[in-house]
Design a protein around this motif. Sequence first.
Motif, mmCIF file in Angstrom:
data_model
loop_
_atom_site.group_PDB
_atom_site.id
_atom_site.type_symbol
_atom_site.label_atom_id
_atom_site.label_comp_id
_atom_site.label_asym_id
_atom_site.label_seq_id
_atom_site.Cartn_x
_atom_site.Cartn_y
_atom_site.Cartn_z
ATOM 1 N N PRO A 226 -53.670 42.739 -0.210
ATOM 2 C CA PRO A 226 -54.792 43.232 -0.756
ATOM 3 C C PRO A 226 -55.956 42.384 -0.485
ATOM 4 N N VAL A 227 -57.222 42.909 -0.889
ATOM 5 C CA VAL A 227 -58.391 42.094 -0.590
ATOM 6 C C VAL A 227 -58.471 40.827 -1.347
ATOM 7 N N THR A 228 -57.692 40.691 -2.614
ATOM 8 C CA THR A 228 -57.789 39.911 -3.787
ATOM 9 C C THR A 228 -56.855 38.675 -3.127
ATOM 10 N N ALA A 229 -56.181 38.990 -1.958
ATOM 11 C CA ALA A 229 -54.865 37.880 -1.680
ATOM 12 C C ALA A 229 -55.473 36.414 -1.576
ATOM 13 N N ASP A 230 -54.748 35.582 -2.080
ATOM 14 C CA ASP A 230 -54.841 34.079 -2.172
ATOM 15 C C ASP A 230 -53.577 33.495 -1.472
ATOM 16 N N LEU A 231 -52.883 34.150 -1.201
ATOM 17 C CA LEU A 231 -51.489 33.763 -0.492
ATOM 18 C C LEU A 231 -51.056 34.324 0.786
ATOM 19 N N PRO A 232 -50.463 33.752 1.631
ATOM 20 C CA PRO A 232 -49.782 34.313 2.920
ATOM 21 C C PRO A 232 -48.981 35.507 2.487
ATOM 22 N N ALA A 233 -48.394 36.159 3.566
ATOM 23 C CA ALA A 233 -47.483 37.297 3.442
ATOM 24 C C ALA A 233 -46.376 36.469 2.784
ATOM 25 N N LEU A 234 -45.467 37.227 2.172
ATOM 26 C CA LEU A 234 -44.248 37.074 1.532
ATOM 27 C C LEU A 234 -43.272 37.759 1.919
ATOM 28 N N VAL A 235 -42.103 37.313 2.285
ATOM 29 C CA VAL A 235 -40.984 38.274 2.791
ATOM 30 C C VAL A 235 -39.724 37.734 1.618
ATOM 31 N N PHE A 236 -39.169 38.786 0.958
ATOM 32 C CA PHE A 236 -38.020 38.464 -0.041
ATOM 33 C C PHE A 236 -36.546 39.001 0.523
ATOM 34 N N ILE A 237 -35.762 38.255 0.300
ATOM 35 C CA ILE A 237 -34.311 38.400 1.039
ATOM 36 C C ILE A 237 -33.609 38.391 -0.183
ATOM 37 N N HIS A 238 -32.687 39.593 -0.568
ATOM 38 C CA HIS A 238 -31.910 39.452 -1.636
ATOM 39 C C HIS A 238 -30.360 38.944 -1.308
ATOM 40 N N GLY A 239 -29.574 38.635 -2.145
ATOM 41 C CA GLY A 239 -28.363 38.041 -2.000
ATOM 42 C C GLY A 239 -27.238 39.154 -1.761
ATOM 43 N N ALA A 240 -26.021 38.377 -1.887
ATOM 44 C CA ALA A 240 -24.816 39.421 -1.783
ATOM 45 C C ALA A 240 -24.698 40.582 -2.868
ATOM 46 N N HIS B 105 -32.786 34.465 -2.111
ATOM 47 C CA HIS B 105 -31.945 34.151 -3.255
ATOM 48 C C HIS B 105 -30.622 34.107 -2.831
ATOM 49 N N SER B 106 -29.596 33.178 -3.188
ATOM 50 C CA SER B 106 -28.347 33.295 -3.046
ATOM 51 C C SER B 106 -27.924 33.379 -1.632
ATOM 52 N N PHE B 107 -27.273 34.566 -1.378
ATOM 53 C CA PHE B 107 -26.625 34.635 0.098
ATOM 54 C C PHE B 107 -27.949 34.742 1.143
ATOM 55 N N GLY B 108 -29.012 35.359 0.370
ATOM 56 C CA GLY B 108 -30.415 35.265 1.267
ATOM 57 C C GLY B 108 -31.132 33.960 1.452
ATOM 58 N N GLY B 109 -30.321 32.911 0.739
ATOM 59 C CA GLY B 109 -30.831 31.851 1.238
ATOM 60 C C GLY B 109 -30.299 31.222 2.650
#
Length: 349
Positions: free
Chosen positions: A53-67, A133-137
């Motif tokens: 978004p144009v209002t972003a103040d953070l880098p891109a974020l990639v989320f990985i779920h667990g088992a 998170h969890s297995f995603g770690g």
Amino acid sequence: MIDSLLASVVMLLVVAAGFSAYKTRAIEQTYPNIGELTDIGGYRLNAVHLPRPVTADLPALVFIHGASGNLRDQLEAFAAPLSGRAEMLFVDRPGHGYSERGTAENALPSGQADAIARLMDERGIKSAIVIGHSFGGAIAAAFGLRHPDRTEGLLFLAPATHPWPGGVDWYYTLAAMPVLGWLFTHLFVIPIGLRRVETGTLSIFRPNERPADYIMKTAPELVLRPHTFRNNAADVVNLLAYVSAHAPRYREIKAPTVIITGDSDDIVLEELHSRGLARDIAGAELVTIRNLGHKPDYVTTDVAIAAIERLAGQPRDLQELAAQAEIRIASFGSGASGRPSPSQAVTAS
């Protein structure tokens, strides 16, 4: 007599297979795909991609779920509170949710990390803070090792990353077997698993309270589909040997790292995994929260978001925030979630 018995057994198996096929379709109708499939070289990964978004103040974020999970789990925890602040990619890991399994390498965290890197290529994401998170770690750690130039930071939430005593539950071992596993998952997993969704999700949050709408919003029944359950079982069965071989390499990780864990997590023991990561990754900050179970992404979302901000270079006192979270959890009493409402969420410098 023998012929009659055999015919009865065959009939029961046919009924069980038919029921599983019917319930598989029903589960998919109840929880349709909310992501988009992207070809990453011979197979497709599913993901929800929220552009920068144009209002972003953070880098891109990639989320990985667990088992046993899918992208909805992390999406429901983080998409709303981080809205307008970052480009976000919520991924169905290979063979989970609506992602295709792909190659044999995807039965290991290293293969799944590489698959996510290729998906980032397709989505135009050059680098990101990776949250596992969890297995995603284990996959986040593999990503940090294999793609250091693309890793702006690593956030581990109750991660499974190190060897542990004992093995895995019998049903994972059985489900991962070549022939018996196919029969088990196509005949028995759905009728047995549907009975355990309620108690299983409650146990993942224990000693904290599971949100009342967690099942409806995160679709844990998707893992009960036969092909998904077999992929999930293979992941779990392969994990011990994988982390035993790769944990000694964690000291090679140079990315800024934060680990958030609970001292009451009986799913993934913090003394083995989280403390192990803090020992192995130079400069990593360990945040241990009393009376927190296996779901810091939901129970202490504010602390996790502050950790993301910290990894992005913003000043945040994570230990102070953890102390405030402990007070909040305690104030709700035993078994309560302690998750703040938007008005209660704390952002401290």
